[in-house]
Design a protein around this motif. Structure first.
Motif, mmCIF file in Angstrom:
data_model
loop_
_atom_site.group_PDB
_atom_site.id
_atom_site.type_symbol
_atom_site.label_atom_id
_atom_site.label_comp_id
_atom_site.label_asym_id
_atom_site.label_seq_id
_atom_site.Cartn_x
_atom_site.Cartn_y
_atom_site.Cartn_z
ATOM 1 N N GLU A 179 24.431 11.362 -3.803
ATOM 2 C CA GLU A 179 25.866 11.098 -3.956
ATOM 3 C C GLU A 179 26.155 9.604 -3.837
ATOM 4 O O GLU A 179 26.873 9.027 -4.638
ATOM 5 C CB GLU A 179 26.641 11.885 -2.892
ATOM 6 N N TRP A 180 25.558 8.971 -2.845
ATOM 7 C CA TRP A 180 25.784 7.550 -2.599
ATOM 8 C C TRP A 180 25.252 6.698 -3.754
ATOM 9 O O TRP A 180 25.938 5.808 -4.257
ATOM 10 C CB TRP A 180 25.120 7.165 -1.280
ATOM 11 N N ASN B 29 27.094 7.421 -7.302
ATOM 12 C CA ASN B 29 28.536 7.193 -7.363
ATOM 13 C C ASN B 29 28.925 5.795 -6.910
ATOM 14 O O ASN B 29 29.966 5.588 -6.298
ATOM 15 C CB ASN B 29 29.270 8.275 -6.574
#
Length: 190
Positions: free
Chosen positions: A155-156, A159
């Protein structure tokens, strides 16, 4: 013996050429659209050279990425002080961002995720062996943490890395420590 060394050198060269060709093709094509024929043609080797070394293109990617990922995990396990292990892994995640982005974009993320899970399992089972958990708790806690760390990392990275690496490190450390403490407490009360 010289013939064996020569044959080994040719095999190693073929593997390198095949890997390079596949990685070049992945810049513009999804893995599921690339054929062995395209890879061997670009690599300048025969189909037999491919099939002597690999069964599938996924196997070729696994053979390429597995040693690099395993080496980084082993380096952290063996050479980084305990209190710095999560920070060191965070730096690895940051350095690996372009590869994960390509993997997610081109359809081979499952290979990266499996290699990550295999190495995280070893990492946690090694670093947490003396944490006071039962074998069952350690097994499932390790799987839980591996999946969670990968999801947060993914996710990090994908995104925009809007949070600092320190923020992500602190989040992972809190999750790791609080879940471990809860399990240890439950084990003592049982």
């Amino acid at each position: 013996m010289a013939a064996t060394n020569h044959a080994q050198a040719i095999k190693k060269d073929s593997q390198t050429y095949l890997t390079t060709a596949l990685l070049q093709l992945l810049r513009t094509h999804d893995l599921d659209t690339i054929t062995v024929t395209q890879v061997v043609k670009r690599a300048g080797v025969s189909r037999m050279a491919f099939y002597r070394n690999f069964s599938t293109l996924a196997e070729l990617l696994t053979a390429y990425f597995a040693p690099a990922i395993a080496a980084r995990f082993q380096d952290v396990l063996q050479h980084v002080p305990a209190e710095q292990k999560l920070v060191a892994m965070g730096q690895f995640f940051s350095d690996f961002a372009p590869t994960l982005q390509l993997a997610a974009q081109r359809g081979f993320e499952s290979i990266i995720q499996q290699l990550f899970d295999d190495n995280m399992t070893t990492f946690y089972q090694t670093t947490m062996a003396e944490a006071g958990l039962t074998a069952v708790q350690l097994k499932y806690w390790t799987k839980f943490m591996s999946a969670g760390v990968y999801a947060i990392w993914r996710e990090w990275l994908l995104n925009g890395q809007t949070e600092s690496l320190t923020t992500i490190h602190d989040l992972l450390a809190t999750l790791q420590n609080s879940t471990m403490e809860a399990l240890v407490k439950a084990a003592k009360e049982a």
